[in-house]
Design an enzyme around this catalytic site. Sequence first.
Site, PDB file in Angstrom:
ATOM      1  N   HIS A   1     -80.045  38.806 -21.785  1.00 29.82           N
ATOM      2  CA  HIS A   1     -79.480  37.875 -20.793  1.00 29.82           C
ATOM      3  C   HIS A   1     -78.055  37.489 -21.179  1.00 29.82           C
ATOM      4  CE1 HIS A   1     -80.744  34.698 -17.583  1.00 29.82           C
ATOM      5  NE2 HIS A   1     -79.468  35.056 -17.441  1.00 29.82           N
TER       6      HIS A   1
ATOM      7  N   ARG B   1     -81.918  37.959 -11.632  1.00 30.44           N
ATOM      8  CA  ARG B   1     -82.816  37.000 -12.258  1.00 30.44           C
ATOM      9  C   ARG B   1     -84.121  37.710 -12.583  1.00 30.44           C
ATOM     10  NH1 ARG B   1     -80.671  32.510 -14.051  1.00 30.44           N
ATOM     11  NH2 ARG B   1     -82.371  31.141 -13.451  1.00 30.44           N
TER      12      ARG B   1
END
Length: 321
Positions: free
Chosen positions: A284, A236
């Site tokens: 991502h 993350r």
Amino acid sequence: MKDTPITEATPLTVVTLSRDGYDIKRAMSKAKEPRLNLVRPDEVEDPSAVTCALVWAPEDDAFERFPNVKMVSSIAAGVDSIFACPSLPESATVTRIRDDEQARQMAGFAAWHVIWHHRKMGEFLKAQEEKRWAHSHSTDMPSQVPVGILGFGLMGRQTARALVAMGYPVIVACRSEKDPEPGVEIIVGEDAVEQVAARSRILVNLLPLTEDTRDVLNAELFAKLPKGAALVQIGRGEHMVEEDFLAAIKSGQIGSATLDVFRQEPLPADHVFWTLPNVLVTPHKASDTTRREVLRQVVENYIALSEGKVPPGAVDRSVGY
């Protein structure tokens, strides 16, 4: 009162909650799951009748209109934004997506980038641009390149298996005791992350985001890496202190890196990470599950909850994943 069975004739109404203009209902529109009726908040006639929500990064007050929600499903594996939501009902069960196919996709992404950094593939691309036959550098054998993995959940285990199959020594840091995995050294304890980093020529981050793991990729940890080690950051964005990483990459403490997740997404066009020659930026996209699988798991989890069972994707609130 017992729930009405979920069928095509009596689909479950699920409210979709997100921020920043992301329309979950529209995103899921091509995935056919007739047992679910996805609705936006403004399409709900009786908020008190809603018992299930499909969520990504909800607004702080997202659940205030829906006091009887008993299951909140993330559209992905991450749930940190859900737990950070002040209006999340204490009684609601939070679920996330657990997809073996997605885990294998993540493992393939991680393995590809381990090879990228180990074999210095960026140098070959540069040579191709220059039409130069680059036959000058050699690399160690995989058995001489220890790869550390931070986190040993579904995706961490699949990634470890892939790397072991390619001959890399794999060391894993995890919070609690895990079932053994052939060829994988598992380190457990408060200093497990530091121990693994100190031994890793390539470090792969797959940790969940919790208060304990926030900012874990920092100057102190980078200093423990062997000089010139590579970092594959696919956990993350909030795991990494970006200023500390920038200092480490510029000094050569980190030799190269793959960055797939960031504190601000999309990554701004003027961000320095785009311009670093030894950093590979991806948007991502290390792994995805299918929209169909997301909706299937919503049904599966809700049925289990309605039957008094622990849903397969249930998250342990005490640890945050």
